[in-house]
Scaffold this active site. Structure first.
Site, PDB file in Angstrom:
ATOM      1  N   THR A  56       0.860  -1.191   0.000  1.00 54.17           N
ATOM      2  CA  THR A  56       0.000   0.000   0.000  1.00 54.17           C
ATOM      3  C   THR A  56       0.896   1.242   0.000  1.00 54.17           C
ATOM      4  O   THR A  56       1.598   1.500   0.976  1.00 54.17           O
ATOM      5  CB  THR A  56      -0.917  -0.026   1.235  1.00 54.17           C
ATOM      6  OG1 THR A  56      -1.682  -1.237   1.173  1.00 54.17           O
ATOM      7  CG2 THR A  56      -1.861   1.168   1.263  1.00 54.17           C
ATOM      8  N   GLU A  87      -6.958 -10.075   7.389  1.00 56.98           N
ATOM      9  CA  GLU A  87      -6.302 -11.077   8.222  1.00 56.98           C
ATOM     10  C   GLU A  87      -7.353 -12.060   8.704  1.00 56.98           C
ATOM     11  O   GLU A  87      -8.450 -11.667   9.091  1.00 56.98           O
ATOM     12  CB  GLU A  87      -5.623 -10.416   9.421  1.00 56.98           C
ATOM     13  CG  GLU A  87      -4.345  -9.728   9.027  1.00 56.98           C
ATOM     14  CD  GLU A  87      -3.603  -9.165  10.223  1.00 56.98           C
ATOM     15  OE1 GLU A  87      -3.590  -9.803  11.286  1.00 56.98           O
ATOM     16  OE2 GLU A  87      -3.054  -8.064  10.069  1.00 56.98           O
ATOM     17  N   ASN A 115     -10.169   1.354   2.127  1.00 59.95           N
ATOM     18  CA  ASN A 115      -9.990   1.237   3.582  1.00 59.95           C
ATOM     19  C   ASN A 115     -10.568   2.446   4.318  1.00 59.95           C
ATOM     20  O   ASN A 115     -11.180   2.296   5.384  1.00 59.95           O
ATOM     21  CB  ASN A 115      -8.501   1.066   3.917  1.00 59.95           C
ATOM     22  CG  ASN A 115      -8.074  -0.395   3.848  1.00 59.95           C
ATOM     23  OD1 ASN A 115      -8.878  -1.263   3.539  1.00 59.95           O
ATOM     24  ND2 ASN A 115      -6.816  -0.658   4.111  1.00 59.95           N
ATOM     25  N   ALA A 117     -21.359  -1.807  15.472  1.00 63.56           N
ATOM     26  CA  ALA A 117     -20.861  -0.797  16.417  1.00 63.56           C
ATOM     27  C   ALA A 117     -20.027  -1.479  17.488  1.00 63.56           C
ATOM     28  O   ALA A 117     -20.201  -2.663  17.764  1.00 63.56           O
ATOM     29  CB  ALA A 117     -22.037  -0.075  17.049  1.00 63.56           C
ATOM     30  N   CYS A 169      -3.817  -2.185   9.411  1.00 65.33           N
ATOM     31  CA  CYS A 169      -4.175  -1.557   8.127  1.00 65.33           C
ATOM     32  C   CYS A 169      -4.986  -0.265   8.267  1.00 65.33           C
ATOM     33  O   CYS A 169      -4.541   0.796   7.839  1.00 65.33           O
ATOM     34  CB  CYS A 169      -4.932  -2.542   7.270  1.00 65.33           C
ATOM     35  SG  CYS A 169      -4.053  -4.081   7.056  1.00 65.33           S
ATOM     36  N   LYS A 192      -3.283   2.815  10.000  1.00 66.14           N
ATOM     37  CA  LYS A 192      -2.136   3.250   9.180  1.00 66.14           C
ATOM     38  C   LYS A 192      -2.603   3.897   7.863  1.00 66.14           C
ATOM     39  O   LYS A 192      -2.136   4.963   7.480  1.00 66.14           O
ATOM     40  CB  LYS A 192      -1.260   2.030   8.901  1.00 66.14           C
ATOM     41  CG  LYS A 192      -0.360   2.128   7.704  1.00 66.14           C
ATOM     42  CD  LYS A 192       0.455   0.856   7.521  1.00 66.14           C
ATOM     43  CE  LYS A 192      -0.160  -0.152   6.577  1.00 66.14           C
ATOM     44  NZ  LYS A 192      -0.066   0.165   5.167  1.00 66.14           N
ATOM     45  N   ARG A 224      -1.620  -5.448  16.744  1.00 69.56           N
ATOM     46  CA  ARG A 224      -1.179  -4.110  16.338  1.00 69.56           C
ATOM     47  C   ARG A 224      -2.366  -3.138  16.307  1.00 69.56           C
ATOM     48  O   ARG A 224      -3.377  -3.425  15.705  1.00 69.56           O
ATOM     49  CB  ARG A 224      -0.488  -4.168  14.967  1.00 69.56           C
ATOM     50  CG  ARG A 224       0.918  -4.738  15.061  1.00 69.56           C
ATOM     51  CD  ARG A 224       1.532  -4.902  13.713  1.00 69.56           C
ATOM     52  NE  ARG A 224       0.913  -5.990  12.961  1.00 69.56           N
ATOM     53  CZ  ARG A 224       1.212  -6.292  11.699  1.00 69.56           C
ATOM     54  NH1 ARG A 224       2.101  -5.549  11.048  1.00 69.56           N
ATOM     55  NH2 ARG A 224       0.633  -7.292  11.081  1.00 69.56           N
TER      56      ARG A 224
END
Ligand code: UGA
Length: 430
Positions: free
Chosen positions: A121, A153, A206, A250, A258, A261, A325
């Site tokens: 990306t 993932e 995204n 929600a 992802c 970032k 992460r």
């Protein structure tokens, strides 16, 4: 036609891409600088938790090789996929050094026609930069393609083999034909576009999904105040085909390697183009706020019962992964640790990774969900692992000091839990 393909980088994108291309019948060489990792991969040991990947790798091992020798891999391949990480820098800008290094390493080895495909990306313009960089070393014809990935993932293999669409950003016919040939066995709409638009499609996708999540989280916050039910609101709007039902759950917000970032990345790309992306800035704020609101709810309960022990179920940023992460769970636990509460936590697979991220203070990592609830004053569910739905909640209640249950992912239904004597609260539920 079988193509000879090199994959640069064996992270989860590179490994999934390489393995899936081998499954499709292509001859693949995966390259990584990490010798230990390569040795393990050669023995069939996969360093990531990705369901289904090991099976395909074992079955199609004849089509795939692993090496640290980039020069040899480039020489033997016609198509080279760049799959290196582009993490966020501290200020939100995109770290391009691994990408730049990969392009330069490839450029030095190009000796005949190659298609250089980028799956990392990267900001708009990276393809143009790649073109110029390779030209410095190699003067004859080659092609640069942008082919962004949309792998999640936990379902990366399925996402690769049964995608909603395949995006091919390409500037010449020869490379276009080769790319269409590589994906010929995959039944999905193939969008052919220019390189820059393809690069932007990845960020826009995204960012739009993250916007959907922040939107429904704000609706949830209104639902709580208005005594309405966000699940019903999401169902009601999701049936409108223009809106769609997905990504309207929600909760305590999005995380992972992802969304955070890429949202920061797109904001920076916009800034660089002298455009203030106001909507995305708000999406980030809403997401952060969602975690703060959850911590406030926990605080309120602990004050009410005069307790200080919290059970946290889940550590991964979502179920079916060991990835922590930017996990909302980690952020929430850190905030609670600062308040000197005692944390008892359980996750089926993410404990090892979480221990590296979290301060050692006031935290106990438990072997099962029951151990984690023992003598807890409040149970906070932050990752919706399916196994939680199977638990004997009667037993859970008995083990707790106070039966307060905060469901940060709306995994449970309040009616049944209230019958068992829990004080249950979801996000945006009645
Ligand atoms: C995401 C995208 O979904 C992929 O298409 C993309 O390829 C990938 O990023 C990437 O850029 O590589 P991933 O990060 O694996 O995939 O996870 P998602 O399943 O999208 O979930 C992201 C976060 O959003 C999770 O923390 C999840 O709990 C949260 N989420 C998701 C919600 O809070 N509500 C929802 O309705 C859906």
């Amino acid at each position: 036609m079988k193509r000879k393909i090199a994959i640069i980088g064996t992270g989860y994108v590179g490994l999934t891409t390489g393995t899936a291309l081998a499954y499709l019948g292509h001859k693949v060489i995966c390259v990584d600088k990490n010798n230990v990792k390569i040795k393990k991969l050669r023995r069939g040991i996969i360093p990531i938790y990705e369901p289904g990947l090991d099976k395909i790798l074992k079955k199609h091992h004849k089509n795939i090789d692993f090496t640290t020798d980039l020069k040899d891999a480039v020489k033997k391949s016609e198509v080279i996929f760049i799959c290196v990480g582009t993490p966020s820098k501290k200020d939100g800008r995109i770290e391009m050094k691994y990408f730049h290094l990969a392009v330069r390493d490839i450029a030095k080895e190009v000796q005949d026609y190659k298609v250089i495909v980028n799956k990392s990306t990267v900001p708009v313009g990276a393809g143009e930069w790649t073109q110029k960089e390779i030209k410095k070393y190699y003067k004859s014809k080659f092609s640069v393609v942008s082919n962004p990935e949309f792998l999640r993932e936990g379902s990366a293999v399925k996402d690769f083999l049964e995608p909603d669409r395949i995006i091919i950003g390409v500037e010449d016919e020869k490379a276009k034909e080769i790319m269409l040939d590589i994906y010929s066995l995959i039944k999905a709409p193939k969008i052919i576009t220019d390189v820059k638009s393809a690069e932007l499609i990845k960020y826009a996708a995204n960012a739009f999904l993250a916007t959907k999540i922040s939107f429904i989280n704000e609706i949830a916050n209104i639902c709580e105040r208005a005594k309405a039910d966000v699940k019903k609101v999401a169902e009601g709007i999701g049936l409108d085909k223009r809106i769609g039902p997905k990504f309207l759950n929600a909760g305590i917000g999005y995380g992972g390697s992802c969304f955070p970032k890429d949202i920061d990345g797109l904001i920076q790309i916009a800034n660089y183009k002298k455009y203030n992306f106001q909507l995305l800035n708000a999406v980030v704020k809403v997401n952060e706020n969602q975690q703060k609101l959850f911590v406030q709810k926990i605080k309120k309960i602990l004050k009410r019962v005069n307790g200080n022990t919290i059970c946290i179920w889940g550590l991964a940023f979502k179920p079916n992964t060991d990835d922590v992460r930017k996990s909302p769970a980690i952020e929430i636990i850190k905030q609670l640790q600062k308040l000197n509460y005692k944390i008892q936590t359980y996750d089926p697979v993410a404990v090892e990774n979480a221990t590296k991220e979290l301060p050692k203070k006031n935290i106990k990592f438990c072997k099962n969900p029951f151990e984690a609830v023992k003598n807890a004053d409040v149970l906070a569910l932050v990752t919706e692992w399916p196994e939680f739905s199977e638990l004997d909640m009667r037993k859970v209640k008995k083990l707790m000091r106070h039966p307060y249950f905060l469901d940060g992912r709306n995994q449970f239904e309040s009616k049944e839990l209230k019958k068992l004597g829990f004080y249950y609260e979801g996000i945006g539920r009645r």
